[in-house]
Design an enzyme around this catalytic site. Structure first.
Site, PDB file in Angstrom:
ATOM      1  N   LYS A  23       0.839  -1.223   0.000  1.00 51.95           N
ATOM      2  CA  LYS A  23       0.000   0.000   0.000  1.00 51.95           C
ATOM      3  C   LYS A  23       0.867   1.263   0.000  1.00 51.95           C
ATOM      4  O   LYS A  23       0.620   2.217  -0.752  1.00 51.95           O
ATOM      5  CB  LYS A  23      -0.938  -0.025   1.215  1.00 51.95           C
ATOM      6  N   CYS A  35      -3.927  11.292   1.573  1.00 52.27           N
ATOM      7  CA  CYS A  35      -3.145  10.044   1.567  1.00 52.27           C
ATOM      8  C   CYS A  35      -1.701  10.159   1.073  1.00 52.27           C
ATOM      9  O   CYS A  35      -0.786   9.733   1.761  1.00 52.27           O
ATOM     10  CB  CYS A  35      -3.880   8.982   0.752  1.00 52.27           C
TER      11      CYS A  35
HETATM   12  N1  LIG Z   1      -9.463   8.447   1.582  1.00 49.03           N
HETATM   13  C1  LIG Z   1      -8.947   7.572   0.755  1.00 49.03           C
HETATM   14  O1  LIG Z   1      -9.069   7.740  -0.469  1.00 49.03           O
HETATM   15  C2  LIG Z   1      -8.225   6.350   1.270  1.00 49.03           C
HETATM   16  C3  LIG Z   1      -7.917   5.321   0.371  1.00 49.03           C
HETATM   17  C4  LIG Z   1      -7.252   4.186   0.851  1.00 49.03           C
HETATM   18  C5  LIG Z   1      -6.869   4.108   2.179  1.00 49.03           C
HETATM   19  N2  LIG Z   1      -7.150   5.123   3.027  1.00 49.03           N
HETATM   20  C6  LIG Z   1      -6.732   4.982   4.435  1.00 49.03           C
HETATM   21  O2  LIG Z   1      -7.841   4.524   5.211  1.00 49.03           O
HETATM   22  C7  LIG Z   1      -7.826   5.121   6.525  1.00 49.03           C
HETATM   23  C8  LIG Z   1      -9.110   5.903   6.733  1.00 49.03           C
HETATM   24  O3  LIG Z   1      -9.160   6.917   5.754  1.00 49.03           O
HETATM   25  P1  LIG Z   1     -10.514   7.709   5.419  1.00 49.03           P
HETATM   26  O4  LIG Z   1     -10.174   8.526   4.225  1.00 49.03           O
HETATM   27  O5  LIG Z   1     -11.684   6.804   5.388  1.00 49.03           O
HETATM   28  O6  LIG Z   1     -10.605   8.646   6.688  1.00 49.03           O
HETATM   29  P2  LIG Z   1     -11.859   9.580   7.101  1.00 49.03           P
HETATM   30  O7  LIG Z   1     -11.284  10.691   7.880  1.00 49.03           O
HETATM   31  O8  LIG Z   1     -12.705   9.854   5.916  1.00 49.03           O
HETATM   32  O9  LIG Z   1     -12.700   8.628   8.057  1.00 49.03           O
HETATM   33  C9  LIG Z   1     -12.216   8.129   9.276  1.00 49.03           C
HETATM   34  C10 LIG Z   1     -13.404   7.991  10.213  1.00 49.03           C
HETATM   35  O10 LIG Z   1     -12.968   7.312  11.397  1.00 49.03           O
HETATM   36  C11 LIG Z   1     -13.702   7.863  12.476  1.00 49.03           C
HETATM   37  N3  LIG Z   1     -13.011   7.556  13.721  1.00 49.03           N
HETATM   38  C12 LIG Z   1     -11.928   8.199  14.248  1.00 49.03           C
HETATM   39  N4  LIG Z   1     -11.603   7.610  15.421  1.00 49.03           N
HETATM   40  C13 LIG Z   1     -12.488   6.598  15.610  1.00 49.03           C
HETATM   41  C14 LIG Z   1     -12.659   5.636  16.639  1.00 49.03           C
HETATM   42  N5  LIG Z   1     -11.840   5.581  17.711  1.00 49.03           N
HETATM   43  N6  LIG Z   1     -13.688   4.738  16.529  1.00 49.03           N
HETATM   44  C15 LIG Z   1     -14.508   4.775  15.468  1.00 49.03           C
HETATM   45  N7  LIG Z   1     -14.397   5.675  14.458  1.00 49.03           N
HETATM   46  C16 LIG Z   1     -13.382   6.563  14.536  1.00 49.03           C
HETATM   47  C17 LIG Z   1     -13.799   9.347  12.161  1.00 49.03           C
HETATM   48  O11 LIG Z   1     -14.881   9.937  12.873  1.00 49.03           O
HETATM   49  C18 LIG Z   1     -14.004   9.338  10.648  1.00 49.03           C
HETATM   50  O12 LIG Z   1     -15.365   9.407  10.289  1.00 49.03           O
HETATM   51  C19 LIG Z   1      -6.550   5.953   6.561  1.00 49.03           C
HETATM   52  O13 LIG Z   1      -5.512   5.181   7.088  1.00 49.03           O
HETATM   53  C20 LIG Z   1      -6.285   6.277   5.096  1.00 49.03           C
HETATM   54  O14 LIG Z   1      -4.937   6.530   4.823  1.00 49.03           O
HETATM   55  C21 LIG Z   1      -7.838   6.233   2.598  1.00 49.03           C
END
Ligand SMILES: NC(=O)c1ccc[n+]([C@@H]2O[C@H](COP(=O)([O-])OP(=O)(O)OC[C@H]3O[C@@H](n4cnc5c(N)ncnc54)[C@H](O)[C@@H]3O)[C@@H](O)[C@H]2O)c1
Length: 274
Positions: free
Chosen positions: A173, A235
């Site tokens: 990743k 990211c």
């Molecule tokens: N955004 C992308 O395009 C993408 C793509 C692939 C991977 N990722 C990875 O996936 C992960 C999440 O990214 P995202 O973009 O979905 O983030 P995001 O900020 O959109 O969502 C994360 C969510 O987690 C919630 N959260 C935080 N602490 C929490 C807890 N203790 N319990 C439950 N919920 C909690 C937040 O309220 C938020 O809604 C990251 O590591 C990111 O790097 C993101």
């Protein structure tokens, strides 16, 4: 592209699991929508949301899910897993977040728990479409039994599934996003040379096959369609940093990746270059 409504008819009832999604942001929402489309009972927890279009929401974590997908920001992943273990969760834990290299193994050993890593490759702006049409699924399995269970979850997608260990899937990743960051930076730097030499960078990139890779797939306003626009977003900047940290953890100096970040920051801070 698959018609998702067809899947429900074809796959509902074949396997039926209780799926918990922790963190219902970009990745969690897409994962919940996928699970719901497969016909699984899907529940989610995120302190930000009281209700959600793709799952039933709970006020806290449940312990009777077959699979729990963790889709939170990576910093809170260890705490979320600790909490799951404390409340007596016994199902499969799957980290979907992009965690720093070595995280899954360290947490598994700390809690003596079986944890898989299953990186997500979707784009932010098209998360719901990408999650049902992935180019591939990568499973970093803790053991073959759990890897098989996760494979069963994704099989309805009918896309390639690669199974490896968590150390490898974490690196896959980070490398995949860093490759984008480096390629974007490569073309941004070439654009500076072309501008100084009064050569049309669009013509240059258009006649180089590799240039097609960046810009078309990316959701951001960077790449060969947007020369001199630094990469940004949630990211790429942090994932290339995680990769550089991984190099440093084995006493290596990642010169290419350091230079990439330095140049990208220069672009961000200098209007003259853009
Ligand atoms: N955004 C992308 O395009 C993408 C793509 C692939 C991977 N990722 C990875 O996936 C992960 C999440 O990214 P995202 O973009 O979905 O983030 P995001 O900020 O959109 O969502 C994360 C969510 O987690 C919630 N959260 C935080 N602490 C929490 C807890 N203790 N319990 C439950 N919920 C909690 C937040 O309220 C938020 O809604 C990251 O590591 C990111 O790097 C993101």
């Amino acid at each position: 592209m698959k018609d998702t409504n067809d899947w429900i008819k074809i796959y509902k009832g074949e396997i039926y699991m209780k799926i918990q999604i922790i963190g219902l942001g970009t990745v969690g929402t897409a994962q919940a929508s996928l699970s719901q489309k497969f016909g699984h009972e899907t529940v989610g927890y995120d302190p930000k949301y009281e209700s959600h279009p793709y799952c039933k929401t709970n006020n806290g974590l449940i312990i009777d899910a077959d699979i729990t997908f963790i889709c939170t920001p990576e910093l809170v992943v260890p705490d979320v897993i600790e909490h799951l273990i404390e409340i007596g969760y016994k199902g499969l834990i799957v980290i979907k977040s992009t965690v720093p290299s070595g995280t899954t193994k360290t947490i598994s050993q700390k809690f003596n728990a079986h944890i898989c890593h299953n990186p997500e490759f979707l784009r932010e702006k098209t998360n719901l479409e990408d999650v049902i049409n992935p180019s591939r699924t990568v499973i970093g399995e803790c053991c073959s039994e759990h890897g098989e269970m996760l494979k069963k979850f994704y099989e309805p997608l009918d896309r390639p599934i690669y199974v490896t260990d968590p150390d490898t899937s974490e690196i896959i990743k980070l490398v995949s996003n860093s490759f984008r960051a480096v390629t974007i930076t490569f073309w941004n730097e070439i654009a500076i040379l072309c501008n100084k030499k009064s050569v049309d960078v669009n013509e240059v990139s258009g006649m180089c096959d590799s240039a097609k890779l960046i810009g078309e797939w990316e959701g951001g306003n960077w790449g060969t369609r947007y020369f001199l626009q630094p990469y940004d977003g949630k990211c790429l900047p942090k994932d290339i940093r995680h990769l550089r940290d991984a190099f440093r953890s084995v006493d290596e100096n990642p010169k290419l990746f350091d230079a990439c970040e330095e140049f990208n920051n220069k672009l961000k801070n200098s209007k003259n270059l853009r």
